[in-house]
Write a protein that holds these residues in place. Structure first.
Motif: not given
Length: 168
Positions: A110-128
């Motif tokens: 979770d310390w990796l898939y919750n990195l804030p950098e993911w927010n710029e790559i995928f929106d919240e719906d895509k991450r979910k």
């Protein structure tokens, strides 16, 4: 001896002191997080270099970089020959974004898939969606157990033991 063997012998040692191993992994996870945070800032850029050059670039030692390369290997577009790599082996960190995210979820990192950098790559719906896909891919669905006196699932109206369960 190849770097990967040295890394695995050290990181997964059966004979090492448990406290030393725990410190090694705690330190490793912190460095790993920093490397991923850097990589995710430019996710479409393919970072290449020798193992030593990449270790220097990210400010880690050769063994830490070897562990990182071992961990990211399944998420790469083109796998590196990690089994035989040495300090001067050229490797690529060109990763598949969706696969990397899912592999982080699978590793329960979770310390990796919750990195804030993911927010710029995928929106919240895509991450979910990716999270759910990964979690569901590991779910095993067992068929309901059929007992001898249950009605046969073929719909004949007979008991299972007198119908399709006769030869079971």
């Amino acid at each position: 001896m190849a770097l990967l063997k040295k890394w695995r012998d050290m990181a997964y040692s059966e004979t090492a002191n448990k406290g030393d191993l725990q410190r090694l992994w705690t330190e490793y996870f912190g460095k790993e997080k920093d490397i991923y945070a850097e990589l995710l800032k430019n996710p479409d850029e393919e970072v290449k270099g020798t193992v030593k050059e990449l270790a220097d670039k990210y400010g880690v030692d050769i063994m830490t970089m070897t562990g990182f390369l071992d961990g990211i290997d399944e998420s790469l577009k083109v796998a590196n020959d990690i089994e035989n790599m040495e300090e001067d082996t050229v490797v690529s960190l060109g990763f598949d974004k969706e696969l990397l995210y899912k592999n982080m979820v699978a590793a329960e990192a979770d310390w990796l898939y919750n990195l804030p950098e993911w927010n710029e790559i995928f929106d919240e719906d895509k991450r979910k969606e990716l999270y759910k896909e990964q979690k569901n891919s590991r779910t095993v669905h067992n068929a309901p157990k059929i007992y001898p006196n249950d009605p046969c699932p073929c719909g004949s109206g007979k008991k299972y033991k007198k119908c399709h369960g006769k030869n079971a």
